[in-house]
Design an enzyme around this catalytic site. Structure first.
Site, mmCIF file in Angstrom:
data_model
loop_
_atom_site.group_PDB
_atom_site.id
_atom_site.type_symbol
_atom_site.label_atom_id
_atom_site.label_comp_id
_atom_site.label_asym_id
_atom_site.label_seq_id
_atom_site.Cartn_x
_atom_site.Cartn_y
_atom_site.Cartn_z
ATOM 1 N N ASP A 200 0.818 -1.221 0.000
ATOM 2 C CA ASP A 200 0.000 0.000 0.000
ATOM 3 C C ASP A 200 0.853 1.273 0.000
ATOM 4 O O ASP A 200 0.481 2.265 -0.629
ATOM 5 C CB ASP A 200 -0.906 0.042 1.240
ATOM 6 C CG ASP A 200 -1.940 -1.069 1.229
ATOM 7 O OD1 ASP A 200 -2.135 -1.674 0.160
ATOM 8 O OD2 ASP A 200 -2.532 -1.336 2.292
HETATM 9 P P1 NAP Z 1 0.878 -4.104 3.104
HETATM 10 O O1 NAP Z 1 0.163 -3.127 2.251
HETATM 11 O O2 NAP Z 1 0.121 -4.790 4.176
HETATM 12 O O3 NAP Z 1 1.561 -5.173 2.130
HETATM 13 C C1 NAP Z 1 2.409 -6.151 2.631
HETATM 14 C C2 NAP Z 1 2.833 -7.027 1.483
HETATM 15 O O4 NAP Z 1 3.819 -7.909 1.979
HETATM 16 C C3 NAP Z 1 1.691 -7.866 0.930
HETATM 17 O O5 NAP Z 1 1.371 -7.446 -0.359
HETATM 18 C C4 NAP Z 1 2.232 -9.311 0.950
HETATM 19 O O6 NAP Z 1 2.067 -9.897 -0.336
HETATM 20 C C5 NAP Z 1 3.708 -9.127 1.275
HETATM 21 N N1 NAP Z 1 4.217 -10.157 2.168
HETATM 22 C C6 NAP Z 1 3.618 -10.717 3.238
HETATM 23 N N2 NAP Z 1 4.400 -11.654 3.789
HETATM 24 C C7 NAP Z 1 5.532 -11.683 3.044
HETATM 25 C C8 NAP Z 1 6.710 -12.439 3.116
HETATM 26 N N3 NAP Z 1 6.910 -13.370 4.057
HETATM 27 N N4 NAP Z 1 7.678 -12.206 2.213
HETATM 28 C C9 NAP Z 1 7.484 -11.282 1.236
HETATM 29 N N5 NAP Z 1 6.391 -10.536 1.116
HETATM 30 C C10 NAP Z 1 5.414 -10.733 2.022
HETATM 31 O O7 NAP Z 1 2.116 -3.422 3.847
HETATM 32 P P2 NAP Z 1 2.688 -1.940 3.808
HETATM 33 O O8 NAP Z 1 3.017 -1.533 2.416
HETATM 34 O O9 NAP Z 1 3.755 -1.920 4.848
HETATM 35 O O10 NAP Z 1 1.475 -1.017 4.221
HETATM 36 C C11 NAP Z 1 0.981 -0.999 5.533
HETATM 37 C C12 NAP Z 1 -0.529 -1.051 5.493
HETATM 38 O O11 NAP Z 1 -0.993 -1.414 6.792
HETATM 39 C C13 NAP Z 1 -1.161 0.289 5.166
HETATM 40 O O12 NAP Z 1 -2.365 0.097 4.452
HETATM 41 C C14 NAP Z 1 -1.463 0.874 6.571
HETATM 42 O O13 NAP Z 1 -2.498 1.824 6.553
HETATM 43 C C15 NAP Z 1 -1.872 -0.392 7.286
HETATM 44 N N6 NAP Z 1 -1.700 -0.348 8.732
HETATM 45 C C16 NAP Z 1 -0.634 0.311 9.255
HETATM 46 C C17 NAP Z 1 -0.472 0.358 10.601
HETATM 47 C C18 NAP Z 1 0.676 1.161 11.166
HETATM 48 O O14 NAP Z 1 0.515 1.784 12.197
HETATM 49 N N7 NAP Z 1 1.844 1.128 10.512
HETATM 50 C C19 NAP Z 1 -1.372 -0.326 11.461
HETATM 51 C C20 NAP Z 1 -2.441 -1.033 10.893
HETATM 52 C C21 NAP Z 1 -2.593 -1.027 9.519
HETATM 53 P P3 NAP Z 1 2.119 -11.486 -0.517
HETATM 54 O O15 NAP Z 1 1.117 -12.050 0.437
HETATM 55 O O16 NAP Z 1 1.782 -11.700 -1.949
HETATM 56 O O17 NAP Z 1 3.512 -11.910 -0.185
#
Ligand code: NAP
Length: 467
Positions: free
Chosen positions: A391
């Site tokens: 994201d």
């Molecule tokens: P993300 O959008 O959740 O994407 C994580 C990606 O990692 C997924 O597409 C997944 O694809 C891949 N992944 C998962 N396990 C993996 C592994 N073992 N090896 C390689 N890839 C792996 O993460 P982000 O870009 O860090 O964004 C964070 C999101 O979480 C935002 O939408 C944010 O609003 C939300 N959020 C943030 C917080 C905060 O405080 N930081 C709290 C709650 C929610 P695959 O499954 O295809 O591998």
């Protein structure tokens, strides 16, 4: 004498709480900050316990044992579960404030209703309202983040939602004002205040989708802090007023920072009305194809690059890949390549998630930069290596009006000359939408677990360097 010592201990605890917050500003002093916070809390408990008017020691011992029994397992949760653990901590804070407000109200009501002055009643009403809404709101947030099956993960929206929520809040406030003016006026008023506060906490959270949950958790942090301030006034404790104010203010500041990071309206968060995201404009990927790159090919491109950025995301945390990433960093910098880690404020699942992991892997702090500092220079980047992030690098946030993350600032990795993206498969990120970046001309996928792929890349770079 004992009272003076207690006051000195309280003052020392206040100073330590302030230092703890100040030291939290910088990863280098963050460990010291935690120690200062623990010392401050221990000092505050010891000083309060040693007050001569505290005579029921058994209750304190039972409470301490209860805290240990619940707290120790909670401290051992995986880093990926820390957001819901934090929400649970806020729930306990809210429960404590709500119970103290209730106990004090009924205690004074039974012993001497003239003690229920306007000032005290105001503090009790604020404490009870914020305490109980923080309790249910935080439990709902923790449940949503933990994926509890009977709590809907998607935003629950119904007609006139904001209107009815506001109506409920105004009713609770009206009952609160009634109690302040006439504390003994009705036996039903105080229970009604509690019930409405509990209900408001639930209604506040259900319209909010997962992607907005971090901001909500930090606003609940602020509510818990404010209820502690009110509790300080009720208990006549300056220490609680200061500690609660620090907690409330830091939660509020963090919420504002996160709202900016996600381009959300702060007023909407305050009133729980920002779940009205449009339905996902996700699809469109059926006829689109990923381009894959081999480890050898990616290593060659990295060897030629002068400027590499690494964008870590939630997947790096899931894979526990941070130490392998550190080895890759060492390989690249040993070749004279400039390597910077670019951190999005909401990457991972809690604020500072990536910073904690990179600090654990001993990445130099100077090579960790924030999104806003990097984006202007993105055009000069030879390779952007995305490790388990989705994201936070999704250009849809800029380009696709109506998608759930539209308006959220992103790390503009798509402006780098070449992008390598490491992920296991074709799953979406947290917001549930497909990532356009993966289909762009400059992007090549390295499919696999982040720890394995980064390990193989590092090995290949070492082999090439030795050849
Ligand atoms: P993300 O959008 O959740 O994407 C994580 C990606 O990692 C997924 O597409 C997944 O694809 C891949 N992944 C998962 N396990 C993996 C592994 N073992 N090896 C390689 N890839 C792996 O993460 P982000 O870009 O860090 O964004 C964070 C999101 O979480 C935002 O939408 C944010 O609003 C939300 N959020 C943030 C917080 C905060 O405080 N930081 C709290 C709650 C929610 P695959 O499954 O295809 O591998």
């Amino acid at each position: 004498m004992i009272h003076s010592l207690v006051e000195v201990a309280y003052l020392a605890a206040i100073v330590l709480f302030i230092l703890a917050l100040y030291w939290m500003n910088d990863p280098k002093s963050a460990r010291r900050s935690v120690s200062a916070g623990v010392a401050a809390m221990a000092l505050a408990i010891a000083a309060t316990w040693s007050r001569p008017e505290v005579v029921h020691h058994a209750w304190i011992i039972i409470a301490l044992l209860g805290g240990v029994v619940v707290g120790v397992p909670l401290s051992r949760v995986a880093l990926t579960a820390v957001p819901q653990r934090t929400a649970l901590s806020h729930a306990f804070g809210g429960l404590a404030a709500g119970l103290v407000g209730t106990a004090k109200y009924y205690m004074w009501l039974g012993e001497d209703p003239s003690e229920l002055t306007g000032f005290r009643m105001t503090a009790i009403v604020v404490e009870t309202l914020l305490g109980f809404l923080t309790l249910t709101g935080s439990l709902m947030a923790a449940g949503k983040l933990h994926g509890v099956s009977w709590i809907p993960q998607r935003p629950v929206i119904y007609p006139m939602q904001n209107f009815s929520n506001l109506g409920l809040l105004l009713t609770a406030l009206a009952i609160g004002i009634f109690l302040i003016v006439n504390p003994t006026g009705s036996v039903l008023a105080f229970p009604a205040l509690i019930v409405l506060s509990l209900a408001f906490g639930v209604l506040l959270i259900i319209p909010i989708g997962g992607a907005d949950m971090p901001t909500v958790i930090s606003i609940l942090n602020a509510y818990a802090g404010l209820s502690a301030v009110a509790m300080g006034f009720v208990l006549d404790s300056r220490l609680l007023v200061v500690a609660g104010a620090l907690d409330g203010a830091s939660g509020l500041i963090l919420s504002i920072i996160m709202c900016r990071a996600m381009n959300r309206s702060f007023t909407n968060v305050l009133f729980g009305g920002f779940g009205q995201v449009q339905e996902v404009a996700a699809a469109g990927g059926e006829d689109r194809h990923y381009k894959e790159e081999t480890i050898e090919g990616a290593a060659q491109t990295l060897e030629m690059a002068r400027f590499v950025i690494i964008v870590p995301g939630y997947g790096m945390a899931v894979a526990h890949a941070q130490h392998r990433v550190s080895e890759l960093y060492d390989q690249l910098t040993a070749r004279g390549t400039t390597v910077k880690f670019v951190i999005h404020p909401v990457a991972g699942r809690m604020p500072g998630h990536m910073n904690v992991l990179l600090a654990e892997a001993e990445i130099p702090y100077d090579d960790i930069v924030e999104m806003d500092d990097m984006n202007p220079d993105m055009g000069q980047v030879d390779v952007a290596l995305i490790i388990g992030a989705n994201d936070v690098v999704n250009p849809a946030a800029k380009e696709k009006k109506g998608c759930p993350i539209y308006g959220m600032p992103i790390i503009e990795a798509h402006r780098a000359k070449t992008v390598f993206a490491i992920k296991r498969g074709k799953s979406t990120g947290f917001a549930g939408i497909e990532n356009d970046l993966y289909f762009r001309d400059e992007t090549f996928m390295l499919f696999g677990d982040a720890k394995d792929v980064v390990g193989e890349l590092t090995k290949q770079l070492a082999v090439d360097a030795a050849a």
